[in-house]
Scaffold this motif. Structure first.
Motif, PDB file in Angstrom:
ATOM      1  N   SER A  34       0.819  -1.214   0.000  1.00 46.83           N
ATOM      2  CA  SER A  34       0.000   0.000   0.000  1.00 46.83           C
ATOM      3  C   SER A  34       0.852   1.264   0.000  1.00 46.83           C
ATOM      4  O   SER A  34       0.328   2.352  -0.241  1.00 46.83           O
ATOM      5  CB  SER A  34      -0.948   0.001   1.200  1.00 46.83           C
ATOM      6  N   GLY A  35       2.159   1.127   0.247  1.00 47.47           N
ATOM      7  CA  GLY A  35       3.042   2.285   0.147  1.00 47.47           C
ATOM      8  C   GLY A  35       2.966   2.940  -1.224  1.00 47.47           C
ATOM      9  O   GLY A  35       3.155   4.151  -1.361  1.00 47.47           O
ATOM     10  N   ARG A  62      -0.249   4.939  -1.160  1.00 49.83           N
ATOM     11  CA  ARG A  62      -0.112   6.046  -0.215  1.00 49.83           C
ATOM     12  C   ARG A  62       0.908   7.083  -0.705  1.00 49.83           C
ATOM     13  O   ARG A  62       1.077   8.127  -0.064  1.00 49.83           O
ATOM     14  CB  ARG A  62       0.333   5.519   1.152  1.00 49.83           C
ATOM     15  N   TYR A  91       4.226   6.604  -0.835  1.00 51.06           N
ATOM     16  CA  TYR A  91       5.536   6.485  -0.183  1.00 51.06           C
ATOM     17  C   TYR A  91       6.561   5.800  -1.065  1.00 51.06           C
ATOM     18  O   TYR A  91       7.758   5.862  -0.811  1.00 51.06           O
ATOM     19  CB  TYR A  91       5.430   5.652   1.104  1.00 51.06           C
ATOM     20  N   HIS A 107      -2.611  -0.871  -3.975  1.00 49.56           N
ATOM     21  CA  HIS A 107      -3.710   0.023  -3.615  1.00 49.56           C
ATOM     22  C   HIS A 107      -3.709   0.416  -2.146  1.00 49.56           C
ATOM     23  O   HIS A 107      -3.232  -0.314  -1.283  1.00 49.56           O
ATOM     24  CB  HIS A 107      -5.050  -0.649  -3.957  1.00 49.56           C
ATOM     25  N   HIS A 108      -4.289   1.558  -1.912  1.00 50.65           N
ATOM     26  CA  HIS A 108      -4.554   2.009  -0.544  1.00 50.65           C
ATOM     27  C   HIS A 108      -5.636   1.100   0.045  1.00 50.65           C
ATOM     28  O   HIS A 108      -6.580   0.730  -0.665  1.00 50.65           O
ATOM     29  CB  HIS A 108      -5.034   3.468  -0.578  1.00 50.65           C
ATOM     30  N   GLU A 144      -8.140   1.592   1.733  1.00 45.58           N
ATOM     31  CA  GLU A 144      -9.516   2.102   1.650  1.00 45.58           C
ATOM     32  C   GLU A 144     -10.096   2.045   0.241  1.00 45.58           C
ATOM     33  O   GLU A 144     -11.269   2.344   0.049  1.00 45.58           O
ATOM     34  CB  GLU A 144      -9.579   3.535   2.195  1.00 45.58           C
ATOM     35  N   GLU A 145      -9.280   1.671  -0.738  1.00 49.59           N
ATOM     36  CA  GLU A 145      -9.799   1.563  -2.100  1.00 49.59           C
ATOM     37  C   GLU A 145     -10.725   0.369  -2.276  1.00 49.59           C
ATOM     38  O   GLU A 145     -11.478   0.309  -3.249  1.00 49.59           O
ATOM     39  CB  GLU A 145      -8.651   1.468  -3.102  1.00 49.59           C
TER      40      GLU A 145
END
Ligand code: ZN
Length: 136
Positions: A8-9, A12, A14, A46-47, A49-50
């Motif tokens: 997820s970085g 996000r 990162y 993906h993040h 929350e997606e």
């Protein structure tokens, strides 16, 4: 061996996909130097929350590996240090090996709990499977 990883970085911001590809290349090289063959690395960028289908514990990337590589989950093992790593493999019929190096996880149903990745591999080999031979 197939690596399935939540990254997820990327989502996000990162980590770029290019940096992640470099990390994965390095991982493949290091493992290869020790005789382990990485057939593929699949990642969810993906993040959380997606709500995508590929982030573990959802089975999307496992299904992709089954489809693209011909992996037979009934004769495969899923190895991970968290319940969310094991769950998608278990739901598809893989045997589960919990590597107990991460944060303590209670009530994780696994076929075997190993104190290290090395011990996980030894247990799998003891079950008659060579981790160096892809199952296609
Ligand atoms: Zn995803």
């Amino acid at each position: 061996m197939v690596v399935i990883t939540n990254q997820s970085g990327v989502g996000r911001g990162y980590l770029t996909r290019e940096t992640l590809a470099a990390i994965h290349n390095k991982l493949g090289e290091e493992l290869g130097r020790r005789g382990a063959v990485v057939d593929a690395i699949y990642y969810c960028p993906h993040h959380p929350e997606e709500g995508c289908e590929c982030r573990k514990p959802r089975p999307g990337l496992f299904l992709t590996a089954i489809r693209e590589l011909g992996v037979d989950p009934e004769v495969s093992y899923v190895v991970g240090d968290r319940e969310r790593d094991l769950e998608p493999g278990k739901s598809l019929g893989c045997k589960a090996v919990l590597v107990n190096t991460g944060p303590p996880e209670v009530d994780v149903a696994a076929d075997f709990t190993a104190p290290s990745l090395l011990e996980a591999v030894r247990w799998i080999i003891g079950n008659g499977v060579s981790p160096e031979k892809p199952r296609r």
